[in-house]
Design an enzyme around this catalytic site. Structure first.
Site, PDB file in Angstrom:
ATOM      1  CG  MET A  30      41.103  47.115  31.536  1.00 51.09           C
ATOM      2  SD  MET A  30      39.983  48.101  30.503  1.00 51.09           S
ATOM      3  CE  MET A  30      38.402  47.579  31.117  1.00 51.09           C
ATOM      4  CG  LEU A  33      43.826  44.105  40.449  1.00 51.85           C
ATOM      5  CD1 LEU A  33      45.213  43.630  40.852  1.00 51.85           C
ATOM      6  CD2 LEU A  33      43.506  43.675  39.017  1.00 51.85           C
ATOM      7  N   GLY A  36      38.576  37.324  41.397  1.00 50.81           N
ATOM      8  CA  GLY A  36      38.674  36.713  40.080  1.00 50.81           C
ATOM      9  C   GLY A  36      40.028  36.971  39.449  1.00 50.81           C
ATOM     10  CG  HIS A  37      41.270  40.950  38.325  1.00 46.46           C
ATOM     11  ND1 HIS A  37      40.325  41.800  38.830  1.00 46.46           N
ATOM     12  CD2 HIS A  37      41.264  41.126  36.985  1.00 46.46           C
ATOM     13  CE1 HIS A  37      39.771  42.471  37.828  1.00 46.46           C
ATOM     14  NE2 HIS A  37      40.317  42.073  36.711  1.00 46.46           N
ATOM     15  CG  ASP A 150      35.265  39.651  30.398  1.00 46.26           C
ATOM     16  OD1 ASP A 150      34.243  40.357  30.429  1.00 46.26           O
ATOM     17  OD2 ASP A 150      36.160  39.716  31.252  1.00 46.26           O
ATOM     18  CG  MET A 184      33.989  37.736  42.201  1.00 46.44           C
ATOM     19  SD  MET A 184      35.466  37.337  43.159  1.00 46.44           S
ATOM     20  CE  MET A 184      34.710  36.675  44.639  1.00 46.44           C
TER      21      MET A 184
END
Length: 282
Positions: A30, A33, A36-37, A150, A184
């Protein structure tokens, strides 16, 4: 790096990869960034011939309109990061492209979405299921990469892919943390300086509880100690702190008889809601 705006463009550019039997790696995001992304992107590049990242702030997974409106949006910075990382394609669809009409479909994931995030954010996982289904149908990746932060969402997506036979492998990457342990998250950008100093309390509580359990202490006593820790930080409001099966998301009261166990938590700093988890048996 090519910027794609429509599903037709995605189909066109990835068709060549499919014809050449090139593995397509997909990282849905989403935006806003962080490292972690970028770790997901790195793993996708290591395990795929072509990497595509999507950036779409999905309105249907927000049960709080204000949270959706305040979600950080840093598209130009995001595109710069992805370009430097060597991503092949970035899919940035409009809301109209993903939702030409209001979706009437409702996805019921059973007991797994009735607890924790599902209980406190009604409709959240229905929205996640719908948008992930749409993105997987558009991209048709061989591998799709998600972060372990998540954890419940990961379980939901695994259920979605298994039950509906999506032809993609779900690859889970460990949570990336700041030096002080804070997981993060794009929402960290909304923390002011004082909130940022306090935020590591969330991870400290998780590691404390894990150590207590592994030392043989009772779960309910351990959770009471955690609540006392939070009481000393009035700026942080604990929403939940639960011991769960990381497969079924059954809420547990001890470690006995289970191997895949995690502690999941959510807490508020002001209006900003952060989630985290820790596995008991790494």
């Amino acid at each position: 790096m090519k910027l794609l705006r429509t599903k037709q463009e995605v189909h066109h550019h990835l068709e060549i990869s499919r014809i050449n039997n090139t593995t397509i790696g997909f990282v849905p995001t989403m935006g806003a960034l962080h490292d972690g992304h970028m770790d997901l992107v790195k793993k996708a590049k290591e395990n795929s011939g072509v990497v595509i990242v999507s950036i779409f702030v999905n309105p249907t997974q927000f049960n709080n309109k204000k949270d959706f409106e305040n979600y950080p949006k840093t598209l130009n910075k995001d595109l710069e990061l992805l370009d430097k990382s060597g991503v092949d394609f970035v899919f940035v669809p409009s809301n109209q492209e993903i939702y030409p009409s209001v979706p009437s479909l409702i996805i019921d994931f059973g007991s797994i979405d009735k607890v924790l995030e599902g209980a406190f954010r009604p409709g959240h996982f229905n929205g996640v299921g719908i948008v992930v289904s749409k993105l997987l149908n558009i991209v048709k990746p061989h591998k799709t990469f998600f972060g372990q932060k998540d954890l419940q969402q990961v379980a939901i997506i695994k259920r979605l892919v298994e039950d509906l036979y999506f032809d993609t492998e779900i690859v889970i990457i460990p949570t990336v943390r700041e030096a002080d342990g804070l997981a993060m998250s794009s929402r960290n950008l909304r923390l002011d300086s004082e909130q940022r100093k306090i935020a590591p309390t969330i991870y400290k509580a998780l590691t404390f509880a894990k150590d207590e359990l592994l030392a043989g202490n009772n779960w309910f006593d351990t959770r009471e100690k955690v609540k006392s820790m939070y009481a000393k930080e009035p700026e942080v409001r604990l929403e939940y702190f639960e011991l769960i099966s990381s497969v079924s998301f059954e809420i547990l009261d001890s470690l006995k008889g289970h191997s895949n166990i995690a502690i999941c938590t959510a807490a508020y700093l002001g209006e900003i809601r952060l989630i985290d988890n820790i596995s008991i048996f790494d």
